[in-house]
Each structure stands twice: as C-alpha cells, then as structure tokens.
Design an enzyme around this catalytic site. Structure first.
Site, PDB file in Angstrom:
ATOM      1  N   GLY A  54       1.216  -1.420  -0.012  1.00 27.52           N
ATOM      2  CA  GLY A  54      -0.346  -0.307  -0.266  1.00 27.52           C
ATOM      3  C   GLY A  54       0.889   1.096   0.003  1.00 27.52           C
ATOM      4  O   GLY A  54       2.037   1.455   0.228  1.00 27.52           O
ATOM      5  N   CYS A  81       5.598  -6.177   2.202  1.00 28.78           N
ATOM      6  CA  CYS A  81       5.930  -4.361   1.914  1.00 28.78           C
ATOM      7  C   CYS A  81       4.792  -4.205   2.815  1.00 28.78           C
ATOM      8  O   CYS A  81       5.605  -3.934   3.994  1.00 28.78           O
ATOM      9  CB  CYS A  81       5.442  -4.400   0.439  1.00 28.78           C
ATOM     10  N   TYR A  82       4.159  -2.741   2.562  1.00 25.72           N
ATOM     11  CA  TYR A  82       3.515  -2.433   4.000  1.00 25.72           C
ATOM     12  C   TYR A  82       2.748  -3.221   4.599  1.00 25.72           C
ATOM     13  O   TYR A  82       2.416  -3.013   5.673  1.00 25.72           O
ATOM     14  CB  TYR A  82       2.186  -1.772   2.865  1.00 25.72           C
ATOM     15  N   HIS A 168       8.256  -7.048  -3.717  1.00 28.24           N
ATOM     16  CA  HIS A 168       7.214  -7.996  -3.558  1.00 28.24           C
ATOM     17  C   HIS A 168       7.583  -8.912  -5.121  1.00 28.24           C
ATOM     18  O   HIS A 168       7.817  -8.936  -5.609  1.00 28.24           O
ATOM     19  CB  HIS A 168       6.444  -6.827  -5.270  1.00 28.24           C
ATOM     20  N   GLU A 170       5.227 -10.285  -5.620  1.00 27.29           N
ATOM     21  CA  GLU A 170       4.124 -10.760  -7.229  1.00 27.29           C
ATOM     22  C   GLU A 170       4.353 -10.131  -8.264  1.00 27.29           C
ATOM     23  O   GLU A 170       3.486 -10.360  -9.529  1.00 27.29           O
ATOM     24  CB  GLU A 170       2.469  -9.697  -6.805  1.00 27.29           C
ATOM     25  N   GLY A 223     -16.336  -8.112 -31.822  1.00 26.74           N
ATOM     26  CA  GLY A 223     -15.504  -9.395 -32.188  1.00 26.74           C
ATOM     27  C   GLY A 223     -14.182  -9.513 -31.815  1.00 26.74           C
ATOM     28  O   GLY A 223     -13.297 -11.100 -32.219  1.00 26.74           O
ATOM     29  N   GLY A 224     -13.499  -8.677 -30.717  1.00 28.09           N
ATOM     30  CA  GLY A 224     -12.330  -8.796 -30.553  1.00 28.09           C
ATOM     31  C   GLY A 224     -12.732  -9.146 -29.532  1.00 28.09           C
ATOM     32  O   GLY A 224     -13.757 -10.433 -28.552  1.00 28.09           O
ATOM     33  N   VAL A 225     -10.898 -10.254 -28.854  1.00 29.00           N
ATOM     34  CA  VAL A 225     -11.134 -10.895 -27.634  1.00 29.00           C
ATOM     35  C   VAL A 225     -11.997 -10.906 -26.673  1.00 29.00           C
ATOM     36  O   VAL A 225     -12.875 -11.536 -26.034  1.00 29.00           O
ATOM     37  CB  VAL A 225      -9.209 -11.240 -27.144  1.00 29.00           C
ATOM     38  N   ASP A 226     -12.481  -9.329 -25.606  1.00 30.07           N
ATOM     39  CA  ASP A 226     -12.213  -8.831 -24.538  1.00 30.07           C
ATOM     40  C   ASP A 226     -13.891  -9.547 -24.482  1.00 30.07           C
ATOM     41  O   ASP A 226     -14.603 -10.043 -23.954  1.00 30.07           O
ATOM     42  CB  ASP A 226     -11.810  -8.002 -24.373  1.00 30.07           C
ATOM     43  N   SER A 227     -14.427  -8.358 -25.996  1.00 29.58           N
ATOM     44  CA  SER A 227     -15.806  -8.456 -26.157  1.00 29.58           C
ATOM     45  C   SER A 227     -16.647 -10.198 -26.381  1.00 29.58           C
ATOM     46  O   SER A 227     -17.881 -10.653 -25.488  1.00 29.58           O
ATOM     47  CB  SER A 227     -16.511  -7.484 -26.522  1.00 29.58           C
ATOM     48  N   SER A 228     -15.946 -11.072 -27.287  1.00 27.84           N
ATOM     49  CA  SER A 228     -16.512 -12.069 -27.088  1.00 27.84           C
ATOM     50  C   SER A 228     -16.634 -12.815 -26.077  1.00 27.84           C
ATOM     51  O   SER A 228     -17.429 -13.985 -26.321  1.00 27.84           O
ATOM     52  CB  SER A 228     -15.306 -12.715 -28.037  1.00 27.84           C
ATOM     53  N   LYS A 368      -5.242 -10.190 -20.452  1.00 32.53           N
ATOM     54  CA  LYS A 368      -5.784 -11.128 -20.892  1.00 32.53           C
ATOM     55  C   LYS A 368      -5.323 -12.832 -21.379  1.00 32.53           C
ATOM     56  O   LYS A 368      -6.334 -13.789 -22.114  1.00 32.53           O
ATOM     57  CB  LYS A 368      -4.872 -10.044 -22.411  1.00 32.53           C
TER      58      LYS A 368
END
Ligand code: XMP
Length: 512
Positions: A54, A81-82, A168, A170, A223-228, A368
């Site tokens: 944080g 960390c925090y 970190h 991560e 038609g793109g990946v995300d909205s599909s 993604k």
C-alpha cells in the site's frame, strides 16, 4: 468448494497482481477490503491471509489498518511490503520512515529457507518499492533473509505461521516470486492446487446470476477477444437474458460481420442484433482525410448509433463490458498512451448513467492470457481467442486519405489475401499484427501489353508484446512474395505492394 485465501487490500495497484499469481498457483482467493472484520474472514473459512502492499505509512493519520483480531485467527499470514510494516506495527516491532524510498532491484540472500523459500536458490533478484522499513522485529519473529539495504527483508514467526517479505514477490521482476507465493499457499497454508479455469467460470457464472437476477443485459460485441469472451461467459450464465449488439460501421474487414453472425447467432444462439450503420459512418467520413478527425467522427458516431440501438431494444438493467484488469489500470494511469485508446474508442462513458444501466464487467479482475484461457474453455474458436488486435476505427485508419467505398474495397480484398496467407503459413499467430494499408497514390506498372496506373498496398506486419514498441517482422521472402503476387493478381486496382520495414518507435504500428 476450494479453500479461500484472503487478500486484504491496503490500496496497492499490485493487489490484483497478487490475486493473479494465486490463480496461477491454482488456488482460490478473494480480495477483501483491508478493514474486513476478522469474524467475517473466519465465517468465510479462510485458510490464510495475505496483507497487500500500500502507498501509505503505517503511522499516517489515515493509514489503512486491519482488524487487529486477524492476528488471532490462528491462520497463516503473509505480509508483503506495507503488510510487513503492519505486522511490525501491530505485533510489537518498530517501523521507521526510510531515509530514501527504496525502489527497484535488490539481491535477496536467504539465510534460512524455511517453508517460504523451500526449493529456491539462496540468492534471488527481487524488486523493492517501499519508503518505511522495519527496524525492530516483533517478539517471536526471526529474520530469515536480507538484502543490501534491509536486515529484515524476510521475517517469520514459525509458531504462528506469520511471514513477512519486504519486497514484492508478485511482480515479474522478482525472480521466482510466484514460487514464493506458491510455497506460502501450499506449504504454509496447506491448501490444494485445484482451482482451475473451469472453477473460475463456474464461480463467475454464480456471481453473474446473483447480480443480474431476472434482469436484462446488453453487451456491445466488437468481435475482439475481450467482448467475445464476455459474451460467451454471460450467455453461459444467463442465456436469453443477454442481448448482444454488433455495429457494422462499414469499416470492417472482409467477412467479419458474417463471421460474427455465424458464431454468436448460429453457433451460440445468442440474441444478436446486427446494426448496419455503414452508410451513416461513410457519409460522415466523406471528404475527411485527417486521422484524428476520422477517429473523432468514428468514435462519436459509434456511441450515437450504439445508444440508439440499445434504446430500440427496450428496457434493460445492465450494460455488459469486456473490461480487463489492465484496462482498469491503464485508464487511470497512462491516459494518452495509444494502447489505452484501444478501449476509449468503444468508450461508452456516460451512457450507462444516461440509460440508467448498471455496469457488468465479469472479466474485470483478469489479465489477457487468463481471458484467453476462459474463452477457450467456453468453446470459442482459436481464431477468436487468439485474434490479433484490431483498432476500433477499423479500416478507417488504414485507408490513407479519403475513405471511399472503392478504396475500402481494394483494401478489404488485399487484406483478406494477406490474412489467408498468414494463416496458411502459420505466421498469423506468431506475429502481433499483420494488415494492409491503402495508399492514396498511383504508380505506373505494366499488365500484359498495357501500361497501368494503379494503387499501392503496404503490408504492415509487426512483432511486439504490448504494442508500446514493435519491430517489423522478418517474414521469409517466399511468404512475402506469395502475398504480393496474389494481391497484384487478384485485386483489381492494385499495381504495387510494398513492405513496411519501420520499427516503433519512431513509426507507430498503424499508419494513421
Ligand atoms: P500504434 O499505431 O499507436 O498502435 O503503434 C498501438 C496499438 O493500438 C492500436 N490502435 C488503436 N486501437 N483505436 C483503437 O482501438 C485507435 O484509434 C487505435 N490506434 C492504434 C493498434 O492497432 C496497435 O495495436
């Protein structure tokens, strides 16, 4: 039900990255507000707690503090960390403001591996970002790892199973960071690695159903990946309560609209409304040559057409969107970066309020590659899940100069050949983007005995990992030759094909 790891969020942008790493370890986690009462965590049956980083100092007046009872739940805790500072602060150690913020790479020396560093090298490159640091260990703790600047880079209280890491784990820059997290989850908390993409989907479906109830959801499908993937997931969850809207702006590639109709309408039986607004778009673009003006017109018209079509569909309660976690970050932190434009084109900001729609973003926590995995598990074909990025303004920014039906036809035909050859040669999935650009110049050529005076098509094929930088792809000459000769032979009006050998920077990926 899998066991839960609770991630308490103290306001770091990296909290979602921690959650992502936990998913990579196939463990189920949930992000909780930092002040969540310990009783709630107990009731949820958490098997371990991670305290995120944080931006604050633990001593700051409004510093976020957890319920102190979490330290008495009897479950393992990992402070990052925090999170370590909090352990110091709450468990009787001392934390002092660092003289300078420690930021960037450091080398960790592991003194005693314990459960957290089991099976890992004794020296690791790690990534730091902190101001304060622990200056005195809380009772019961031991330092088990050090960095150049910190004797307390890793601390542990073995009896209580409390661990603290100053750096970190991560982030990608920390070597073997995900293994440290895995060791905490499997080795310290003792949870099983059994939370897979299928579980994510099942869980997301439950969540969507609970949120939507009997409501109706509208989703703009590009038609793109995300909205599909968002469409497929929502459809799996709520079936006919979902209506998808696909706007044909007249700037699509060859066969794109038909492919969308076939996949979503026929295959998935989604209630799909295709709005043909191509005439409106092309009319408004007539005579326009300036790229930014084109974008503005296309963006504005899109929002207008989209809103009108939503209204005509009738009452709805939610607007679905395929927002991913990096979009959430990008839209706040790097406004002005071209990559963030990817979303702003379809940015329907303001629309949900105007139409009294609530936003539904089922992919909001995913990255993604995770979305691609979800898409695959939902049965979306490879061509959709691994589709190359395509800009919102479509062919509008790939016809240099004025956008006319004839110029669009030439570009569409040429581009279809390019894509076909990219698939055929296997390069489609190896490059970042491959497309044609229509140049508004004419050049002299010969065709049979005749002199021709035809258009030029430029091929733009680039390799990249994030579109911020890109390199022109060194495709084999035979592939280029085939593309070139097919385009000049098969597309009426093209007399010359050129290959763009510019990298980004200084050139951008798109030509406009
Ligand atoms: P450039 O051309 O800036 O492109 O190197 C970087 C990435 O962004 C895409 N791009 C756009 N996407 N609207 C979009 O939705 C736009 O106006 C736009 N301009 C560029 C481009 O295809 C590449 O992936």
């Amino acid at each position: 039900m899998s066991q839960i790891i609770a991630v308490l969020d103290f306001g770091s942008q990296l909290t979602q990255v921690i959650a992502r790493r936990i998913r990579e370890c196939e463990v189920y986690s949930r992000i909780y507000h930092y002040s969540t009462p310990a009783a709630k965590l107990r009731a949820d049956g958490v098997a371990g707690i991670i305290l995120s980083g944080g931006p604050q100092s633990v001593y700051a007046r409004k510093a976020p503090h957890p319920d102190p009872e979490i330290f008495r739940l009897g479950v393992p805790i990992l402070g990052i960390c925090y999170g370590v500072q909090l352990m110091g602060h709450f468990l009787g150690g001392k934390v002092a403001p660092g003289k300078a913020r420690e930021y960037g790479h450091g080398v960790l020396t592991v003194k005693r591996p314990g459960a957290l560093f089991a099976g890992l090298p004794r020296k690791l490159r790690v990534w730091n970002s902190h101001g304060d640091k622990l200056t005195q260990l809380p009772p019961g703790f031991q330092a088990t790892g050090t960095t150049e600047n910190s004797p307390y880079a890793v601390i542990e209280d073995r009896r209580r199973r409390f661990h603290g890491i100053q750096f970190h784990p991560e982030v990608f820059h920390t070597e073997r960071g995900v293994d440290v997290i895995r060791n905490f989850l499997l080795g310290v908390c003792g949870v099983k690695a059994d939370w897979t993409t299928r579980d994510f989907i099942a869980h997301a479906i439950e969540g969507i159903r609970a949120q939507v109830g009997k409501g109706r959801v509208l989703l703009g499908l590009s038609g793109g990946v995300d909205s599909s993937v968002a469409a497929a997931l929502l459809h799996r969850a709520i079936g006919s309560q979902l209506t998808c809207v696909f706007v044909d702006n007249g700037l699509l590639r060859k066969g794109e609209r038909e492919a969308v109709e076939k996949l979503y309408g026929d295959h998935f039986s989604i209630d799909l409304r295709v709005v043909d607004a191509s005439r409106t778009f092309l009319r408004r673009l007539r005579g326009i040559t300036d790229p930014e003006q084109k974008r503005k017109i296309i963006g504005r018209t899109f929002v207008e057409v989209f809103e009108k079509s939503l209204r005509s569909i009738g009452r709805a309660d939610f607007l679905g969107q395929g927002t991913l976690y990096p979009d959430v970050i990008e839209s706040v932190s790097i406004a002005g970066n071209p990559a963030s434009l990817i979303k702003t084109h379809h940015n329907v900001g303001g629309l949900p309020e105007r139409m009294k729609l609530r936003l539904l973003e089922p992919l909001r926590e995913l990255f993604k590659d995770e979305v691609r995995r979800v898409g695959t598990a939902l049965g979306l074909p490879k061509e959709v899940v691994w589709r190359q990025p395509f800009p919102g303004p479509g062919l509008g920014v790939r016809v240099m100069g004025e956008i006319t039906p004839e110029n669009l036809r030439v570009l569409r035909e040429a581009d279809a050949i390019l894509q076909e050859e990219m698939y055929r040669s296997g390069y489609y999935y190896k490059v970042w983007q491959s497309f044609c650009v229509f140049l508004p110049v004419r050049t002299v050529g010969v065709f049979g005995d005749e002199r021709t005076y035809d258009h030029v098509i430029a091929l733009r094929i680039v390799e990249s990992t994030d579109a911020m930088t890109a390199d022109w792809a060194k495709l084999p000459h035979e592939v280029l030759q085939r593309i070139s000769s097919r385009i000049t032979n098969e597309v009426r009006g093209v007399g010359r094909v050129v290959y763009d050998v510019s990298s980004k920077p200084p050139a951008t990926i798109e030509w406009e």
